[in-house]
Design an enzyme around this catalytic site. Structure first.
Site, short mmCIF file in Angstrom:
data_model
loop_
_atom_site.label_atom_id
_atom_site.label_comp_id
_atom_site.label_asym_id
_atom_site.label_seq_id
_atom_site.Cartn_x
_atom_site.Cartn_y
_atom_site.Cartn_z
CE LYS A 28 -2.03 2.94 3.36
NZ LYS A 28 -0.88 3.70 3.92
CG ASN A 29 2.61 2.74 3.11
OD1 ASN A 29 1.47 3.12 2.83
ND2 ASN A 29 3.02 2.56 4.35
NE ARG A 108 0.88 12.47 5.29
CZ ARG A 108 0.82 13.71 5.77
NH1 ARG A 108 -0.33 14.16 6.25
NH2 ARG A 108 1.86 14.51 5.76
CB CYS A 132 -3.59 7.37 9.69
SG CYS A 132 -4.10 5.95 8.69
CG ASP A 326 3.30 1.99 9.16
OD1 ASP A 326 4.14 2.16 8.25
OD2 ASP A 326 2.72 2.94 9.73
CB VAL A 348 7.66 6.98 13.60
CG1 VAL A 348 7.42 7.57 12.21
CG2 VAL A 348 8.88 6.05 13.60
#
Ligand code: EPZ
Length: 456
Positions: A28-29, A108, A132, A326, A348
């Site tokens: 997904k990233n 984003r 998020c 994550d 983070v």
């Protein structure tokens, strides 16, 4: 509390050990960023291993608004939708700001359109960003980088207007923190800028390396050096790419934590060991076990609860190759079942432990602290952020009414509800669809007793 629609609620009857197989596709990233990269090319791009998640749909909408044709490959013989996207940027055009705004607040990703649009059209409009709610999440590093390339940033009531009066020029950039997004911003801008760009204190996540592979296939010249330094020699034109996205190491770890917390056994097809070393070490230290199958073309990792007592741990999240932030939330749920005191130091994001309130309502015992516990001092120490947690376990979890605050907390609530005795009602599952393909069907395939809607 706003009333959820039936399709946005999942009723979970807990107490079942999950077992069986699930498939994970591309990260997904990475996938949405590779789709944005296609905008830079003078040629068609083909992206394989694309999951059916809403972040992909959002970027598809934004690309189409800018004149890029986005089509899926032909369905498989079994009628399964193809996981291949064909992206054709032949007729890139300025999108109306309203068309872009239609996607405001959803993700984003729009900020990463800046570089490609400035190169192709000399102008980029960025609506208010979403994503998020796990911290303030400013984009100051992104804007400073764009200005360093020679772009002009104008704040407008409805968003940001960024323009490039002349061709963008290569430059020297040092990030205050190894931000993934800001590193991607620099990569997607520097590849067509005039001259050399040197980026230091860069992020080096596997998704960044895979994006560099995509750009290199398009004709870019990018080298990664020791000490978080990336050098990019700008070129005049890029072509298209054909690329298979790396597997989603974040979804894989979520299923692993589900196996651990429910005492189950799950094989994750498509998962690869390379990008998950740090997680696999932690998984084994807690008391899980795993087996890697490197069969070419069909790799997988099987995760199971080793049957013994789970062990408490002190964990600190960090940028790659440290423990990914994550992975933190699913691990927290698993650690509620470990014997002893676990410590989590989230370095983070400053607000990524709020989701533990709901776990405490389910019977967990989690205390939050402002101090930097169990590790080195971080950016959030001495400031007013509850960014450390102490978890005492094991605790019996029971069903509850849950409302999802963000993507990873959402999947973690599903794990907690599955590990709990009794029934939970989980509201806001559309947030999980942003990063987990077909998760309801996968849960049922693993033996979970779940149903869409408020249940009988
Ligand atoms: C990416 O977010 C991922 N999202 C996040 O995954 C992930 O948690 C994060 O990287 C860190 O690995 C996507 O790729 C879409 P950052 P990003 O810029 O790029 C601060 C998930 O669950 N910062 O590395 O937004 C920021 O506030 C999501 O899959 C600034 O201060 O993350 C944060 O504290 C959640 N100014 C830190 O840096 C800036 O301009 C890391 O952010 C940019 C960032």
């Amino acid at each position: 509390m706003e009333l959820s629609t039936a399709s946005d609620v999942l009723t979970v009857h807990g107490g079942t050990a999950l077992s069986g197989e699930v498939r994970v596709r591309g990260a997904k990233n990475l996938v949405p960023k590779a789709m944005v990269a296609a905008l830079l090319g003078h040629g068609t791009s083909v992206l394989h291993n694309v999951p059916q998640i809403s972040d992909v749909r959002i970027v598809t909408g934004l690309l189409e608004a800018h004149g890029v044709s986005v089509t899926r490959g032909a369905p498989g013989a079994d009628g399964e939708p193809s996981d291949t996207l064909i992206l054709d940027p032949a007729s890139v055009e300025q999108a109306s700001d309203t068309a872009v705004e239609a996607h405001a607040g959803t993700s984003r990703i729009p900020v990463l359109f800046c570089g490609p649009l400035l190169h192709r059209l000399g102008r980029a409009f960025i609506p208010d960003l979403g994503g998020c709610k796990i911290g303030d999440r400013p984009i100051d590093f992104h804007l400073d980088a764009l200005r360093a390339f020679g772009a002009v940033v104008e704040k407008r009531p409805e968003g940001l207007l960024i323009s490039a009066p002349e061709r963008l020029r290569g430059t020297q950039i040092r990030l205050p923190y190894p931000s993934v997004g800001a590193t991607e911003q620099v990569l997607l801008t520097a590849v067509l800028a005039e001259g050399v760009t040197e980026l230091s204190n860069a992020a080096t996540e596997p998704e960044i390396v895979d994006l560099i592979a995509v750009l290199q296939k398009m004709g870019a010249i990018i080298s990664v050096h020791n000490g978080r330094v990336i050098r990019i020699i700008g070129v005049d034109q890029l072509g298209g790419f054909t690329h298979r996205a790396i597997p989603d190491r974040l979804e894989t770890a979520s299923w692993a934590c589900a196996a651990l917390a429910t005492g189950g056994d799950i094989r994750v097809i498509g998962a690869a060991q390379g990008e998950m070393m740090t997680f696999l070490n932690v998984f084994r230290r807690i008391g899980g076990d795993f087996e890697v199958d490197d069969t070419p073309g069909e790799p997988s990792i099987r995760f199971w609860h080793s049957g013994g007592q789970m062990r408490a741990l002190a964990l600190e999240t960090d940028v790659y190759p440290g423990l990914s932030t994550d992975w933190q939330q699913p691990l927290v749920v698993a650690l509620t079942q470990a014997h002893g005191l676990s410590i989590i130091h989230e370095t983070v994001y400053e607000q990524r432990l709020g989701f533990t309130d709901a776990l405490n309502r389910m019977g967990a015992q989690i205390q939050l602290y402002r101090e930097c516990l169990g590790g080195s001092a971080c950016r959030f120490g001495q400031r007013n952020f509850m960014h450390s947690a102490v978890i005492s376990g094991p605790t019996k979890l029971h069903g509850a009414e849950l409302t999802i605050p963000d993507l990873r907390a959402g999947f973690s609530y599903l794990i907690a509800a599955l590990a709990a005795q009794g029934t939970s009602t989980v509201h806001g599952i559309s947030l999980i669809r942003r990063g987990y393909e077909d998760f309801e069907a996968k849960l049922s395939a693993l033996g979970a007793d779940v149903e869409l809607g408020l249940g009988a």
